[in-house]
Design a protein around this motif. Structure first.
Motif, mmCIF file in Angstrom:
data_model
loop_
_atom_site.group_PDB
_atom_site.id
_atom_site.type_symbol
_atom_site.label_atom_id
_atom_site.label_comp_id
_atom_site.label_asym_id
_atom_site.label_seq_id
_atom_site.Cartn_x
_atom_site.Cartn_y
_atom_site.Cartn_z
ATOM 1 N N ASN A 1 -8.719 -7.628 9.853
ATOM 2 C CA ASN A 1 -8.978 -6.977 11.138
ATOM 3 C C ASN A 1 -10.385 -6.412 11.218
ATOM 4 N N THR A 2 -10.888 -6.335 12.442
ATOM 5 C CA THR A 2 -12.128 -5.625 12.708
ATOM 6 C C THR A 2 -11.881 -4.147 12.406
ATOM 7 N N PRO A 3 -12.684 -3.516 11.536
ATOM 8 C CA PRO A 3 -12.468 -2.096 11.223
ATOM 9 C C PRO A 3 -12.711 -1.221 12.456
ATOM 10 N N VAL A 4 -11.864 -0.200 12.626
ATOM 11 C CA VAL A 4 -12.034 0.739 13.729
ATOM 12 C C VAL A 4 -11.937 2.195 13.278
ATOM 13 N N CYS A 5 -11.659 2.447 11.991
ATOM 14 C CA CYS A 5 -11.408 3.811 11.536
ATOM 15 C C CYS A 5 -11.766 3.940 10.060
ATOM 16 N N PHE A 6 -12.397 5.072 9.691
ATOM 17 C CA PHE A 6 -12.734 5.312 8.291
ATOM 18 C C PHE A 6 -11.600 5.963 7.519
ATOM 19 N N TYR A 7 -10.572 6.429 8.203
ATOM 20 C CA TYR A 7 -9.504 7.156 7.532
ATOM 21 C C TYR A 7 -8.396 6.253 7.012
ATOM 22 N N HIS A 8 -8.350 5.015 7.473
ATOM 23 C CA HIS A 8 -7.337 4.061 7.028
ATOM 24 C C HIS A 8 -8.010 2.730 6.738
ATOM 25 N N PRO A 9 -7.490 1.985 5.780
ATOM 26 C CA PRO A 9 -7.982 0.621 5.605
ATOM 27 C C PRO A 9 -7.778 -0.158 6.906
ATOM 28 N N PRO A 10 -8.602 -1.168 7.158
ATOM 29 C CA PRO A 10 -8.531 -1.888 8.435
ATOM 30 C C PRO A 10 -7.387 -2.894 8.495
ATOM 31 N N GLY A 11 -6.200 -2.444 8.209
ATOM 32 C CA GLY A 11 -5.032 -3.313 8.266
ATOM 33 C C GLY A 11 -3.945 -2.794 7.360
ATOM 34 N N GLU A 12 -2.849 -3.512 7.362
ATOM 35 C CA GLU A 12 -1.742 -3.188 6.479
ATOM 36 C C GLU A 12 -2.143 -3.527 5.035
ATOM 37 N N PRO A 13 -1.390 -3.031 4.044
ATOM 38 C CA PRO A 13 -1.737 -3.314 2.653
ATOM 39 C C PRO A 13 -1.811 -4.806 2.312
ATOM 40 N N ASN A 14 -1.134 -5.654 3.073
ATOM 41 C CA ASN A 14 -1.223 -7.088 2.795
ATOM 42 C C ASN A 14 -2.283 -7.767 3.670
ATOM 43 N N GLU B 1 -0.592 4.773 -3.337
ATOM 44 C CA GLU B 1 -1.038 5.970 -2.628
ATOM 45 C C GLU B 1 -2.048 5.621 -1.543
ATOM 46 N N LEU B 2 -2.944 4.689 -1.841
ATOM 47 C CA LEU B 2 -3.967 4.288 -0.869
ATOM 48 C C LEU B 2 -3.603 3.013 -0.129
ATOM 49 N N GLY B 3 -2.539 2.355 -0.527
ATOM 50 C CA GLY B 3 -2.127 1.140 0.161
ATOM 51 C C GLY B 3 -3.034 -0.038 -0.109
ATOM 52 N N VAL B 4 -3.589 -0.109 -1.321
ATOM 53 C CA VAL B 4 -4.457 -1.228 -1.709
ATOM 54 C C VAL B 4 -3.819 -1.920 -2.910
ATOM 55 N N PHE B 5 -3.527 -3.204 -2.747
ATOM 56 C CA PHE B 5 -2.812 -3.943 -3.787
ATOM 57 C C PHE B 5 -3.542 -5.186 -4.269
ATOM 58 N N PHE B 6 -4.686 -5.492 -3.672
ATOM 59 C CA PHE B 6 -5.431 -6.693 -4.049
ATOM 60 C C PHE B 6 -6.890 -6.331 -4.259
ATOM 61 N N ARG B 7 -7.515 -7.025 -5.214
ATOM 62 C CA ARG B 7 -8.933 -6.802 -5.494
ATOM 63 C C ARG B 7 -9.593 -8.145 -5.734
ATOM 64 N N LEU B 8 -10.818 -8.252 -5.280
ATOM 65 C CA LEU B 8 -11.663 -9.412 -5.556
ATOM 66 C C LEU B 8 -12.764 -8.893 -6.476
ATOM 67 N N GLU B 9 -12.743 -9.328 -7.736
ATOM 68 C CA GLU B 9 -13.671 -8.849 -8.746
ATOM 69 C C GLU B 9 -14.764 -9.864 -9.010
ATOM 70 N N HIS B 10 -15.912 -9.375 -9.482
ATOM 71 C CA HIS B 10 -17.054 -10.255 -9.781
ATOM 72 C C HIS B 10 -17.329 -11.163 -8.596
ATOM 73 N N ALA B 11 -17.325 -10.574 -7.428
ATOM 74 C CA ALA B 11 -17.422 -11.344 -6.178
ATOM 75 C C ALA B 11 -18.879 -11.560 -5.755
ATOM 76 N N SER B 12 -19.054 -12.598 -4.972
ATOM 77 C CA SER B 12 -20.357 -12.879 -4.372
ATOM 78 C C SER B 12 -20.115 -13.641 -3.060
ATOM 79 N N PRO B 13 -21.109 -13.591 -2.170
ATOM 80 C CA PRO B 13 -20.945 -14.361 -0.934
ATOM 81 C C PRO B 13 -20.746 -15.842 -1.255
ATOM 82 N N ALA B 14 -19.788 -16.442 -0.600
ATOM 83 C CA ALA B 14 -19.490 -17.859 -0.857
ATOM 84 C C ALA B 14 -20.541 -18.731 -0.186
ATOM 85 N N LEU B 15 -20.977 -19.730 -0.889
ATOM 86 C CA LEU B 15 -21.957 -20.678 -0.355
ATOM 87 C C LEU B 15 -21.224 -21.892 0.196
ATOM 88 N N GLY B 16 -21.661 -22.336 1.324
ATOM 89 C CA GLY B 16 -21.104 -23.566 1.910
ATOM 90 C C GLY B 16 -19.823 -23.468 2.583
#
Length: 190
Positions: free
Chosen positions: A131-144, A175-190
């Motif tokens: 989702n397009t973020p609209v608020c700093f107090y909640h993640p921009p979507g459900e935990p999934n 507690e924060l509703g975050v269950f996924f992480r992308l580690e060692h990430a970089s912008p995808a090329l192509g």
């Protein structure tokens, strides 16, 4: 670890004002410039389970309803994970599908909107969401519908969806509703 209150305090402490914070989010005029690929046609609908219980989340979801959503097959897979919410504790739970569990530790690509967590226009720590973020107090979507991203290099923040590539990890931060992480990430090329 993501701290919503800390995020706001960091941004305000860095000299940001409420107007400056609001300017980080996409305007209706900017939304019109997005391509059809960036719009919500064909994307999964938001999971309203927790939003039904939290009035702030309900208001956020209403604000997001008319804004663009990022389309990406990974979001569709993540959206099939069951999200639970305990109104007494304020904690979320997530039950991953077998296909999401199988992605743990693999390299994946995800296209989404960036919400910086380090108060910088060139960020290495951010949320990526459908989702397009609209608020700093909640993640921009459900935990999934969001994932924490730890990037190898700073990325220039902008209001358009971007594609990131990195190692997918299932984490458990109910507690924060975050269950996924992308580690060692970089912008995808192509």
């Amino acid at each position: 670890m993501i701290d919503r209150r800390g995020l706001v305090l960091t941004l305000l402490g860095a000299g940001g004002t409420a107007a400056a914070l609001a300017s980080l989010f996409i305007s209706p005029r900017q939304a019109l410039s997005l391509t059809k690929q960036d719009l919500s046609a064909g994307c999964s609908a938001a999971n309203p389970q927790a939003a039904q219980l939290d009035p702030e989340l309900r208001a956020e979801r209403r604000a997001q309803a008319g804004l663009p959503r990022a389309c990406d097959p990974l979001w569709d897979m993540m959206h099939r994970c069951h999200v639970g919410y305990d109104a007494k504790t304020g904690n979320y739970t997530l039950t991953p599908t077998p296909e999401i569990a199988a992605l743990d530790g693999t390299t994946v690509r995800a296209r989404g909107f960036v919400l910086p967590l380090d108060g910088s226009d060139h960020t290495k720590h951010f949320l990526l969401g459908i989702n397009t973020p609209v608020c700093f107090y909640h993640p921009p979507g459900e935990p999934n519908e969001v994932m924490e991203v730890l990037s190898n290099q700073p990325i220039a923040w902008n209001d358009r969806p971007m594609t990131m590539e990195g190692r997918f990890a299932k984490i458990n931060n109910g507690e924060l509703g975050v269950f996924f992480r992308l580690e060692h990430a970089s912008p995808a090329l192509g």
